[in-house]
Motif scaffolding. Sequence first.
Motif, PDB file in Angstrom:
ATOM      1  N   TRP A  21       0.849  -1.188   0.000  1.00  0.00           N
ATOM      2  CA  TRP A  21       0.000   0.000   0.000  1.00  0.00           C
ATOM      3  C   TRP A  21       0.885   1.237   0.000  1.00  0.00           C
ATOM      4  O   TRP A  21       1.880   1.306   0.729  1.00  0.00           O
ATOM      5  CB  TRP A  21      -0.905  -0.034   1.232  1.00  0.00           C
ATOM      6  CG  TRP A  21      -1.902   1.073   1.322  1.00  0.00           C
ATOM      7  CD1 TRP A  21      -1.781   2.226   2.032  1.00  0.00           C
ATOM      8  CD2 TRP A  21      -3.184   1.126   0.684  1.00  0.00           C
ATOM      9  NE1 TRP A  21      -2.900   3.004   1.877  1.00  0.00           N
ATOM     10  CE2 TRP A  21      -3.793   2.353   1.056  1.00  0.00           C
ATOM     11  CE3 TRP A  21      -3.880   0.257  -0.162  1.00  0.00           C
ATOM     12  CZ2 TRP A  21      -5.041   2.740   0.617  1.00  0.00           C
ATOM     13  CZ3 TRP A  21      -5.139   0.638  -0.603  1.00  0.00           C
ATOM     14  CH2 TRP A  21      -5.721   1.862  -0.209  1.00  0.00           C
ATOM     15  N   ALA A  22       0.540   2.224  -0.824  1.00  0.00           N
ATOM     16  CA  ALA A  22       1.438   3.349  -1.080  1.00  0.00           C
ATOM     17  C   ALA A  22       1.791   4.148   0.172  1.00  0.00           C
ATOM     18  O   ALA A  22       2.839   4.810   0.207  1.00  0.00           O
ATOM     19  CB  ALA A  22       0.829   4.261  -2.134  1.00  0.00           C
ATOM     20  N   PRO A  27       8.212  -3.731   2.202  1.00  0.00           N
ATOM     21  CA  PRO A  27       8.818  -4.798   2.992  1.00  0.00           C
ATOM     22  C   PRO A  27      10.339  -4.662   3.058  1.00  0.00           C
ATOM     23  O   PRO A  27      10.984  -4.264   2.085  1.00  0.00           O
ATOM     24  CB  PRO A  27       8.425  -6.071   2.232  1.00  0.00           C
ATOM     25  CG  PRO A  27       7.246  -5.686   1.411  1.00  0.00           C
ATOM     26  CD  PRO A  27       7.435  -4.248   1.065  1.00  0.00           C
ATOM     27  N   VAL A  28      10.883  -4.996   4.217  1.00  0.00           N
ATOM     28  CA  VAL A  28      12.331  -4.997   4.413  1.00  0.00           C
ATOM     29  C   VAL A  28      12.735  -6.390   4.881  1.00  0.00           C
ATOM     30  O   VAL A  28      12.232  -6.881   5.896  1.00  0.00           O
ATOM     31  CB  VAL A  28      12.772  -3.945   5.454  1.00  0.00           C
ATOM     32  CG1 VAL A  28      14.276  -4.054   5.727  1.00  0.00           C
ATOM     33  CG2 VAL A  28      12.411  -2.545   4.992  1.00  0.00           C
ATOM     34  N   ILE A  29      13.611  -7.033   4.138  1.00  0.00           N
ATOM     35  CA  ILE A  29      14.126  -8.348   4.515  1.00  0.00           C
ATOM     36  C   ILE A  29      15.625  -8.202   4.768  1.00  0.00           C
ATOM     37  O   ILE A  29      16.389  -7.863   3.858  1.00  0.00           O
ATOM     38  CB  ILE A  29      13.861  -9.401   3.422  1.00  0.00           C
ATOM     39  CG1 ILE A  29      12.358  -9.536   3.165  1.00  0.00           C
ATOM     40  CG2 ILE A  29      14.464 -10.753   3.822  1.00  0.00           C
ATOM     41  CD1 ILE A  29      12.008 -10.501   2.047  1.00  0.00           C
ATOM     42  N   THR A  30      16.014  -8.416   6.008  1.00  0.00           N
ATOM     43  CA  THR A  30      17.411  -8.294   6.404  1.00  0.00           C
ATOM     44  C   THR A  30      17.976  -9.683   6.658  1.00  0.00           C
ATOM     45  O   THR A  30      17.419 -10.456   7.446  1.00  0.00           O
ATOM     46  CB  THR A  30      17.544  -7.452   7.693  1.00  0.00           C
ATOM     47  OG1 THR A  30      16.912  -6.189   7.486  1.00  0.00           O
ATOM     48  CG2 THR A  30      19.001  -7.247   8.061  1.00  0.00           C
ATOM     49  N   ARG A  31      19.073 -10.009   6.002  1.00  0.00           N
ATOM     50  CA  ARG A  31      19.713 -11.312   6.191  1.00  0.00           C
ATOM     51  C   ARG A  31      20.723 -11.184   7.325  1.00  0.00           C
ATOM     52  O   ARG A  31      21.874 -10.809   7.123  1.00  0.00           O
ATOM     53  CB  ARG A  31      20.353 -11.781   4.885  1.00  0.00           C
ATOM     54  CG  ARG A  31      19.337 -11.851   3.754  1.00  0.00           C
ATOM     55  CD  ARG A  31      19.832 -12.591   2.544  1.00  0.00           C
ATOM     56  NE  ARG A  31      18.809 -12.629   1.506  1.00  0.00           N
ATOM     57  CZ  ARG A  31      17.785 -13.469   1.484  1.00  0.00           C
ATOM     58  NH1 ARG A  31      17.643 -14.349   2.458  1.00  0.00           N
ATOM     59  NH2 ARG A  31      16.892 -13.433   0.513  1.00  0.00           N
ATOM     60  N   ASN A  32      20.259 -11.491   8.551  1.00  0.00           N
ATOM     61  CA  ASN A  32      21.079 -11.282   9.739  1.00  0.00           C
ATOM     62  C   ASN A  32      22.226 -12.284   9.872  1.00  0.00           C
ATOM     63  O   ASN A  32      23.278 -11.963  10.412  1.00  0.00           O
ATOM     64  CB  ASN A  32      20.212 -11.385  11.000  1.00  0.00           C
ATOM     65  CG  ASN A  32      19.009 -10.472  10.947  1.00  0.00           C
ATOM     66  OD1 ASN A  32      17.935 -10.896  10.560  1.00  0.00           O
ATOM     67  ND2 ASN A  32      19.195  -9.215  11.333  1.00  0.00           N
ATOM     68  N   THR A  51       0.169  -6.359   3.887  1.00  0.00           N
ATOM     69  CA  THR A  51       1.077  -6.408   2.738  1.00  0.00           C
ATOM     70  C   THR A  51       1.099  -7.818   2.172  1.00  0.00           C
ATOM     71  O   THR A  51       1.136  -8.792   2.918  1.00  0.00           O
ATOM     72  CB  THR A  51       2.498  -5.997   3.156  1.00  0.00           C
ATOM     73  OG1 THR A  51       2.484  -4.653   3.658  1.00  0.00           O
ATOM     74  CG2 THR A  51       3.464  -6.066   1.982  1.00  0.00           C
ATOM     75  N   GLY A  52       1.091  -7.921   0.833  1.00  0.00           N
ATOM     76  CA  GLY A  52       1.060  -9.245   0.218  1.00  0.00           C
ATOM     77  C   GLY A  52      -0.304  -9.887   0.400  1.00  0.00           C
ATOM     78  O   GLY A  52      -1.282  -9.241   0.815  1.00  0.00           O
ATOM     79  N   ALA A 212      -3.644 -10.041   8.731  1.00  0.00           N
ATOM     80  CA  ALA A 212      -2.472 -10.911   8.855  1.00  0.00           C
ATOM     81  C   ALA A 212      -2.208 -11.587   7.532  1.00  0.00           C
ATOM     82  O   ALA A 212      -3.126 -11.845   6.748  1.00  0.00           O
ATOM     83  CB  ALA A 212      -2.673 -11.955   9.958  1.00  0.00           C
ATOM     84  N   TRP A 213      -0.953 -11.876   7.294  1.00  0.00           N
ATOM     85  CA  TRP A 213      -0.550 -12.540   6.057  1.00  0.00           C
ATOM     86  C   TRP A 213      -1.110 -13.953   6.026  1.00  0.00           C
ATOM     87  O   TRP A 213      -1.240 -14.618   7.049  1.00  0.00           O
ATOM     88  CB  TRP A 213       0.976 -12.588   5.976  1.00  0.00           C
ATOM     89  CG  TRP A 213       1.593 -11.305   6.421  1.00  0.00           C
ATOM     90  CD1 TRP A 213       1.593 -10.109   5.739  1.00  0.00           C
ATOM     91  CD2 TRP A 213       2.248 -11.044   7.673  1.00  0.00           C
ATOM     92  NE1 TRP A 213       2.219  -9.137   6.468  1.00  0.00           N
ATOM     93  CE2 TRP A 213       2.639  -9.679   7.668  1.00  0.00           C
ATOM     94  CE3 TRP A 213       2.557 -11.817   8.779  1.00  0.00           C
ATOM     95  CZ2 TRP A 213       3.316  -9.088   8.725  1.00  0.00           C
ATOM     96  CZ3 TRP A 213       3.224 -11.233   9.842  1.00  0.00           C
ATOM     97  CH2 TRP A 213       3.592  -9.892   9.807  1.00  0.00           C
ATOM     98  N   ALA A 214      -1.422 -14.420   4.820  1.00  0.00           N
ATOM     99  CA  ALA A 214      -2.012 -15.745   4.666  1.00  0.00           C
ATOM    100  C   ALA A 214      -1.463 -16.410   3.406  1.00  0.00           C
ATOM    101  O   ALA A 214      -1.102 -15.732   2.447  1.00  0.00           O
ATOM    102  CB  ALA A 214      -3.532 -15.649   4.578  1.00  0.00           C
TER     103      ALA A 214
END
Length: 222
Positions: A21-22, A27-32, A51-52, A212-214
């Motif tokens: 949504w604008a 989304p932020v995906i951090t590879r820890n 989101t998604g 919630a994501w599904a």
Amino acid sequence: TEIYTLSLHDALPISHGGPAWAEYEPPVITRNYRRSAEGFNAETVTLNTHTGTHVDVPFHFDDAGLTIEAMPLEAFAAPAVFLDLRARLTAGQAIGPEQLEPLPELLQAGDIAVLVTGWGERRAVSEEFLKGWPYLDGDGAELLLEAEVSGVGIDALSIGGWGGPEKGQPCHTTLLGAGRVIIEDLRIPAELLGRRCFLTAFPILLEGCGGAWARAVAWELE
């Protein structure tokens, strides 16, 4: 039994910087942790609950409404009919009774009505996808309630439109106010158009949330 995934597009899952949504942060995906350094791979994901592919429940538009963990599981699983509206719609168009008729006659009480706009195939970080999708208006939502649907899904970013509460709120408050579930940002395989299947969209169990994501999956009915 055939099984069809309806969660996002095969080539565009939830990804770093992907569509959202604008007004939300993408989304932020951090590879820890990485296998080469720490001995294993692990990530941290930061994204809005809407989101998604995700579900909306009454709390999304009502402080007194049921939240994700309070909803019965059966609210997220029911027969579904995939209503092909693609030839009836243009960018940003409201989906009302005129666009839906006579499609509600295909629905049985308790079905999930999935509105197929064609926007799921356009999923991208683009003006067209993020702000130009067709959306369900309040009168269209009322018509689906009269058909006694248990929920409504759409292959666009949201069931409501972009451009202010007059486009976004009526369908949400109508459906969620009646205790129905909304499933948004679906991917609809072409072979499901016009068909009736069994649809599951079980959300991640988030306490106190209105969405919630599904992972949405359609099961062929025999």
